[in-house]
Write an enzyme that holds these catalytic residues in place. Sequence first.
Site, short mmCIF file in Angstrom:
data_model
loop_
_atom_site.label_atom_id
_atom_site.label_comp_id
_atom_site.label_asym_id
_atom_site.label_seq_id
_atom_site.Cartn_x
_atom_site.Cartn_y
_atom_site.Cartn_z
CD GLU A 26 -2.99 -0.93 2.33
OE1 GLU A 26 -3.02 0.11 3.02
OE2 GLU A 26 -3.78 -1.88 2.49
CG HIS A 87 -7.50 -0.53 0.09
ND1 HIS A 87 -8.79 -0.52 0.54
CD2 HIS A 87 -6.74 -0.07 1.12
CE1 HIS A 87 -8.82 -0.07 1.80
NE2 HIS A 87 -7.58 0.22 2.16
#
Length: 136
Positions: A26, A87
Amino acid sequence: MPTALHLPRVLENALWAHARRDAPAECVGAIGGHERPDGLYAHALYPLPNIAPDPVRHYLADPGHLLRALRAMQAEGLSLVALYHSHPNGPATPSRTDTQLAAYSVPYLIADLRGGSLLAYLLPDGRAVEIVLGTT
């Protein structure tokens, strides 16, 4: 509370590039800008190192780099108007960890690399409230 965040296309492109560059981990970063009566206006993107123990599943901005970004914003006459992270495997909705760890009362943008969506949320009191994200 702001109801809209205006993100110039050039900053949106830089955010996506950061997310792709850091994948499968991430990414995380800060956005500086100004608040106006009709919403928040982004002017600068500050990519930050993700120092989470498991960066593929979580993000944690390096505090020293975040402090430097906040100081740079101040020097440029900007304030923190949003935070962002990715994400890599979707979705573009806040996880339980995202809502629990939200420490700032600014929008949090989530880039879903798999689905290609970018959404913005306020995360007050451990709940997610989607706000309008306008790109120009």
